[in-house]
Design an enzyme around this catalytic site. Structure first.
Site, PDB file in Angstrom:
ATOM      1  N   LEU A 575      -4.894  92.991  38.631  1.00 61.47           N
ATOM      2  CA  LEU A 575      -5.437  94.319  38.350  1.00 61.47           C
ATOM      3  C   LEU A 575      -5.625  94.525  36.852  1.00 61.47           C
ATOM      4  CD1 LEU A 575      -3.275  96.554  40.682  1.00 61.47           C
ATOM      5  CD2 LEU A 575      -5.744  96.323  40.778  1.00 61.47           C
ATOM      6  N   GLY A 576      -4.751  93.939  36.087  1.00 63.41           N
ATOM      7  CA  GLY A 576      -4.835  94.120  34.638  1.00 63.41           C
ATOM      8  C   GLY A 576      -3.689  93.400  33.973  1.00 63.41           C
ATOM      9  N   GLY A 578      -0.783  93.742  30.974  1.00 65.08           N
ATOM     10  CA  GLY A 578      -0.077  94.669  30.091  1.00 65.08           C
ATOM     11  C   GLY A 578       0.714  93.918  29.054  1.00 65.08           C
ATOM     12  N   GLY A 579       1.442  94.667  28.286  1.00 64.51           N
ATOM     13  CA  GLY A 579       2.204  94.074  27.197  1.00 64.51           C
ATOM     14  C   GLY A 579       3.226  93.076  27.682  1.00 64.51           C
ATOM     15  N   PHE A 580       3.736  93.249  28.863  1.00 69.71           N
ATOM     16  CA  PHE A 580       4.816  92.392  29.303  1.00 69.71           C
ATOM     17  C   PHE A 580       4.455  91.540  30.500  1.00 69.71           C
ATOM     18  CE2 PHE A 580       8.345  93.124  26.629  1.00 69.71           C
ATOM     19  CZ  PHE A 580       7.989  94.287  25.991  1.00 69.71           C
ATOM     20  N   VAL A 583      -0.431  92.546  36.032  1.00 69.85           N
ATOM     21  CA  VAL A 583      -0.251  93.457  37.158  1.00 69.85           C
ATOM     22  C   VAL A 583      -1.142  92.989  38.309  1.00 69.85           C
ATOM     23  CG1 VAL A 583      -0.347  95.842  37.900  1.00 69.85           C
ATOM     24  CG2 VAL A 583       0.230  95.312  35.538  1.00 69.85           C
ATOM     25  N   ASP A 698       4.511 106.060  24.677  1.00 67.27           N
ATOM     26  CA  ASP A 698       3.400 105.108  24.706  1.00 67.27           C
ATOM     27  C   ASP A 698       2.264 105.659  25.571  1.00 67.27           C
ATOM     28  OD1 ASP A 698       3.043 101.543  25.398  1.00 67.27           O
ATOM     29  OD2 ASP A 698       2.083 102.852  23.946  1.00 67.27           O
TER      30      ASP A 698
HETATM   31  N1  LIG Z   1       0.075 101.048  39.785  1.00 69.85           N
HETATM   32  C1  LIG Z   1      -1.087 100.478  39.399  1.00 69.85           C
HETATM   33  N2  LIG Z   1      -2.161 100.567  40.177  1.00 69.85           N
HETATM   34  C2  LIG Z   1      -3.297 100.042  39.757  1.00 69.85           C
HETATM   35  N3  LIG Z   1      -3.484  99.416  38.610  1.00 69.85           N
HETATM   36  C3  LIG Z   1      -2.451  99.281  37.788  1.00 69.85           C
HETATM   37  C4  LIG Z   1      -1.199  99.816  38.141  1.00 69.85           C
HETATM   38  N4  LIG Z   1      -0.342  99.557  37.137  1.00 69.85           N
HETATM   39  C5  LIG Z   1      -1.035  98.898  36.207  1.00 69.85           C
HETATM   40  N5  LIG Z   1      -2.314  98.707  36.581  1.00 69.85           N
HETATM   41  C6  LIG Z   1      -3.314  98.042  35.791  1.00 69.85           C
HETATM   42  O1  LIG Z   1      -2.740  97.065  34.970  1.00 69.85           O
HETATM   43  C7  LIG Z   1      -2.962  97.362  33.615  1.00 69.85           C
HETATM   44  C8  LIG Z   1      -1.742  97.019  32.785  1.00 69.85           C
HETATM   45  O2  LIG Z   1      -0.671  97.803  33.179  1.00 69.85           O
HETATM   46  P1  LIG Z   1       0.600  98.014  32.267  1.00 69.85           P
HETATM   47  O3  LIG Z   1       1.499  96.862  32.387  1.00 69.85           O
HETATM   48  O4  LIG Z   1       1.162  99.318  32.642  1.00 69.85           O
HETATM   49  O5  LIG Z   1      -0.038  98.060  30.838  1.00 69.85           O
HETATM   50  P2  LIG Z   1       0.663  98.185  29.432  1.00 69.85           P
HETATM   51  O6  LIG Z   1       1.920  97.397  29.510  1.00 69.85           O
HETATM   52  O7  LIG Z   1      -0.337  97.628  28.486  1.00 69.85           O
HETATM   53  O8  LIG Z   1       0.885  99.617  29.236  1.00 69.85           O
HETATM   54  C9  LIG Z   1      -3.290  98.841  33.579  1.00 69.85           C
HETATM   55  O9  LIG Z   1      -4.076  99.175  32.474  1.00 69.85           O
HETATM   56  C10 LIG Z   1      -4.018  99.030  34.885  1.00 69.85           C
HETATM   57  O10 LIG Z   1      -5.351  98.646  34.756  1.00 69.85           O
END
Ligand SMILES: Nc1ncnc2c1ncn2[C@@H]1O[C@H](COP(=O)(O)OP(=O)(O)O)[C@@H](O)[C@H]1O
Ligand SMILES: *[C@@H]1O[C@H](CO)[C@@H](O)[C@H](O)[C@H]1NC(C)=O
Ligand SMILES: *[C@@H]1O[C@H](CO)[C@@H](O)[C@H](O)[C@H]1NC(C)=O
Ligand SMILES: *[C@@H]1O[C@H](CO)[C@@H](O)[C@H](O)[C@H]1NC(C)=O
Ligand SMILES: *[C@@H]1O[C@H](CO)[C@@H](O)[C@H](O)[C@H]1NC(C)=O
Length: 899
Positions: A575-576, A578-580, A583, A698
């Protein structure tokens, strides 16, 4: 005082005094120094001090006008008495009165905070004023050598208040009493000269570890006494003059005194064997040992050292070379009793059978030793065992302590061992039955007690007391440790039990209200609660065992289930990022869609783990319709995963900036206002939690997720901090994302809820403009959104230029009015911290722009439950806080946009 005195002065003196006084008063106003100097001028008349400006008088110097800093009257053949008010010269640093014939009271040197150097040498002062040498906080050098008319006086212990004192000279100054034990308070002390007085007592303990370089205590009338072991601990010594005293005992190991060059020990009562370490001192040039009763081999110093051994010492041979074995043994025995002077005086030469007192020989071997009634101190030497013919050993009626060495049982000839009337302790070793053992008069004999040797100095050659006492100590330590382990274990069990209960309640809530994953409680203790209490769960019982482990208050989901749900973390499920970690999208067997955040293995460090933990902690305690909820987590060795409710429309980031790539329509203005309101409500909830508030830290579009109804929820709680009070700030290491950091937070690390308000303001600007908070593709002056946006707030017309181009078609009167309000709000949110509104105000403003807001019915019921849980969570959290705040700077690096 002055007035009283000048009645009796000759008229010339009166005139001089009056004129000086007048000039002092007229020219210098209220300067006290003028009066004092006038008095001094009178007392030291032969100098012919005249003239209005005493700063110009011969030998007088002033650092600042009218304030005397230095008086130098050395070698002026001055006599008479000094004025007592000399100590009113408040700026006086140096007072040099040496080599005159001053008499009468010493100047009242007290509380002169500037005084650094005082030299009163070679005078005839006859009395000492009270408080002399007290409160001289800057004193560095003091000499009163050669003032033999002084009444007997002791070295004032008040000089310990002069921490800078380096030199104290008072030889031939009629000093009596003991040297005060003050040298631990004088870190800079280096030179002590108290020769030719009538000092008595021991050298003070605080000489040890002091920085004394020059120690001159020679030629006391009655004599200083006691041992000189302490010299071995004075590592800065260069010259030691302690000759002509009553020091006794032996020379200790001086190997640490590597700077020592001159050692004058002559004419004392020193005994014992000269240690080899003395002959090996690298800088030694001069040693005087004569006039003592040293024993053992003649020391052999390297050539070039001036040595005086004298004729009085009792070395065993006339020249260097070892003593006979029997003499060596007897000297070891003497050493165990600190080389008593009687033995040193009685034992001369290299043959113990040649009329040595206290020993009786037969055929050249010692058979009897009679030390009875000698007041000997120390212990019983192991070396007695090296006298194979010994038949009788009388040690009775002394002050010996310690234990009977076991080796004494090896004496085949031993018939009598008399240790009665000492203070011998410990187990009595088993002697042959033929040995007559007399032990009466030793209260601790047979008992294991710690032994205290005189002066804390254990003599060489004695046996350590039985280790049973230290064994007992170990037993105690082990017992205490075991108890601690048991207590810790119990505490853990209670903790587990307690949280199990909590979990039970909490879990029920989740399964009822969110119809997500269902859990059964299995515990480590073999009991398991049937899942039927969760029967509202949509999950079938066959699947239940896959999901339902519970630990420390959180829901654990097995890794296998998550593998299955995410198609083994396939690329297609991403899905994406993130910093750690990445997802993934997933689907549980019951059809629940989930988002799985998988920590990258490289991130599994302390900071990563604490963020992982923090996120679990926060999400299990805060629940709100505008906060993404946590279904559970998985902590399986290197796999750390968080399982969230799935937000099908992704992040606000995608909808604002990447809608083209995503193939979705751009957000309408109404959608945007609704999203802003949702976010504001989520953050407001965080800020107003129970008594404590949380700070998200954040907030940004990628942490705002959109559901199918195009309503938003805030996510990513890894950096959330608990604030002690809404208005209070506290320092943390910086964390967050550039572009959203409040300036005061970036500058000081002080974090308040206003940090989130600022970030929210930035998000509002992004919502209005469709521009990223930091756009490195733009020129420097417009890359920072907050700076770029501010000029557009000057008027409604101006703002139009800043509006997201895709919104322009959507703008009518009404929406533009709404947009202007949001823009103003964004401006307010990004002002100075104290001018920023609260999130509740933000919510009020935004909800007035949204007509069809329906408050959620479930919120309040949640809040109560959460408030209770929160305090417990916080308790745990506090323990982790230090580690979690270290995420900090590294974290920010990762979140930094690529250059
Ligand atoms: N619960 C979720 N449902 C759908 N997409 C999600 C969810 N959580 C995170 N994502 C996707 O994954 C990306 C990274 O999430 P996250 O780890 O929270 O980012 P960061 O650590 O950079 O704040 C988000 O920008 C979003 O696109
Ligand atoms: C001691 O001081 C007196 C003056 O008080 C002086 O005459 C004498 O020479 C001094 N002695 C020494 C050894 O300096
Ligand atoms: C030295 O001091 C002692 C007291 O400590 C005193 O009895 C003795 O008389 C003094 N000796 C001289 C010569 O002043
Ligand atoms: C040992 O010496 C003491 C005192 O010097 C004396 O009284 C005693 O008789 C001696 N004992 C023996 C056994 O010689
Ligand atoms: C005897 O020795 C014990 C143990 O070292 C000590 O505690 C006690 O004070 C000593 N008693 C005397 C009179 O010295």
């Amino acid at each position: 005082m002055l007035r009283g005195r000048h009645k009796f002065l000759p008229s010339d003196d009166v005139l001089l005094l009056l004129s000086t006084l007048l000039t002092a008063i007229i020219c210098r106003g209220s300067s006290d120094d003028g009066l004092v100097m006038a008095a001094l001028a009178k007392a030291t008349n032969p100098l012919g001090w005249t003239g209005p400006d005493f700063c110009k008088w011969d030998g007088v110097a002033c650092d600042t006008p009218n304030k005397v800093s230095s008086i130098n009257l050395a070698s002026k053949s001055l006599s008479g008495k000094l004025p007592p008010e000399l100590n009113q010269l408040s700026s006086l640093k140096t007072l040099s009165l040496q080599r005159n014939k001053f008499s009468g009271p010493l100047p009242a040197l007290s509380n002169m905070a500037s005084l650094q150097e005082v030299n009163l040498e070679d005078n005839g002062f006859t009395s000492i004023p009270p408080g002399f040498l007290s409160g001289l906080t800057s004193l560095q050098f003091f000499s009163i050598n050669n003032n033999s008319n002084l009444p007997p006086w002791t070295m004032p212990s008040t000089i310990k208040d002069s921490p800078s004192l380096a030199t104290f000279y008072a030889s031939k100054a009629n000093m009596v009493g003991e040297i005060p034990d003050i040298f631990r308070s004088l870190p800079n002390f280096a030179n002590l000269k108290l020769s030719y007085n009538n000092l008595t007592g021991w050298m003070p303990w605080s000489f040890a570890k002091s920085g004394i370089q020059s120690l001159m205590l020679n030629n006391q009338m009655l004599g200083l006494s006691g041992p000189i072991d302490i010299l071995g601990e004075m590592h800065s010594l260069r010259e030691v003059w302690i000759q002509s005293n009553q020091f006794s005992g032996s020379i200790s190991d001086l190997s640490a005194c590597t700077e020592l060059s001159d050692l004058q020990l002559r004419d004392n009562r020193l005994t014992g064997v000269i240690p080899d370490s003395l002959t090996k001192l690298p800088k030694l040039t001069n040693v005087a040992l004569q006039g003592n009763v040293f024993q053992g081999p003649v020391p052999s110093f390297p050539p070039g050292i001036q040595v005086n051994l004298g004729k009085e010492n009792h070395f065993c041979n006339p020249g260097p070379g070892p003593c006979s074995p029997q003499v060596t043994v007897l000297l070891e025995i003497a050493a165990s009793m600190y080389y008593p002077i009687v033995l040193a005086e009685a034992w001369e030469g290299n043959d113990a059978c040649q009329e040595w007192q206290f020993v009786t020989c037969e055929k050249g071997s010692v058979v009897v030793i009679n030390f009875s009634k000698q007041n000997f101190m120390g212990g019983i030497s192991r070396s007695y065992a090296s006298l194979p013919s010994l038949r009788s050993l009388y040690l009775n009626d002394n002050k010996l302590v310690g234990v009977i060495p076991k080796s004494l049982t090896s004496l085949k000839q031993l018939q009598i061992l008399d240790i009665s009337n000492n203070n011998i302790s410990g187990k009595v070793p088993s002697f042959q039955s033929t040995v007559i053992l007399k032990t009466d008069g030793n209260p601790f004999i047979g008992k294991v007690v710690p032994v205290t040797y005189p002066g804390g100095r254990r003599p060489p050659g004695v046996e350590l007391e039985e280790t049973e006492s230290s064994l007992a100590k170990w037993v105690k330590v082990v017992v205490i440790l075991i108890c601690l382990v048991i207590i810790a274990g119990l505490a853990w069990l209670i903790y587990r039990w307690f949280y199990k209960k909590q979990k039970h309640r909490w879990f029920k809530k989740i399964s009822e209200e969110h119809s997500t994953i269902s859990m059964e409680q299995t515990t480590d203790y073999g009991k398991s609660t049937n899942v039927s209490s969760f029967n509202q769960s949509p999950m079938k019982s066959s699947e239940i065992s896959d999901y339902n482990i519970y630990d420390g208050g959180n829901v654990i989901i097995p890794i296998e289930a998550l593998r299955k749900a995410t198609n083994n973390f396939s690329k297609n499920s991403i899905l994406g990022k993130g910093g750690f970690g990445i997802v993934y999208k997933g689907e549980l067997p019951d059809g629940t869609k989930i988002a799985v955040k998988r920590m990258e293995s490289s991130m599994i460090s302390d900071k990563g783990l604490s963020e992982f933990k923090a996120e679990i902690e926060v999400l299990t305690s805060v629940r709100h319709r505008n906060l993404v909820s946590l279904h559970g987590f998985c902590n399986n060795g290197s796999e750390k995963l968080l399982v969230y409710e799935y937000m099908p429309q992704g992040s606000l980031c995608q909808h604002l900036f990447e809608w083209k790539e995503m193939g979705t329509p751009p957000l309408t203005w109404n959608q945007r206002v609704n999203i802003a309101l949702d976010v504001a409500r989520g953050v407001e909830y965080l800020h107003s939690m129970a008594n404590q508030s949380f700070i998200h830290r954040d907030l940004k579009p990628s942490n705002i997720l959109i559901g199918d109804d195009m309503r938003a929820k805030v996510c990513d709680f890894g950096l959330v901090k608990q604030a002690p009070d809404t208005n209070q700030s506290f320092e943390t290491r910086l964390a967050g994302t550039f572009g959203y950091l409040a300036p005061e937070y970036a500058a000081t690390g002080k974090v308040t809820v206003k940090v989130d308000v600022y970030a929210f303001g930035v998000v509002l600007m992004e919502i209005i403009t469709g521009r990223k908070s930091l756009d490195s593709s733009l020129p420097d002056d417009s890359s920072h959104l907050v700076k770029w946006f501010r000029p557009f707030l000057q008027g409604k017309d101006k703002i139009k230029e800043a509006v997201d181009p895709v919104l322009r078609s959507d703008l009518n009167e009404e929406t533009f009015e709404s947009l202007w309000k949001v823009a103003e709000l964004a401006g307010h949110c990004t002002r100075e911290a104290n001018q920023r509104p609260d999130m509740s105000h933000v919510v009020t403003v935004l909800s007035s722009l949204v007509e069809q807001w329906k408050p959620a019915a479930d919120e309040d019921s949640f809040r109560v439950d959460i408030g209770m849980r929160l305090s417990q969570v916080l308790q745990k959290w506090k323990l982790n806080e230090d580690s979690s705040s270290t995420i900090a700077t590294d974290y920010i690096k990762q979140k930094q946009p690529p250059q």
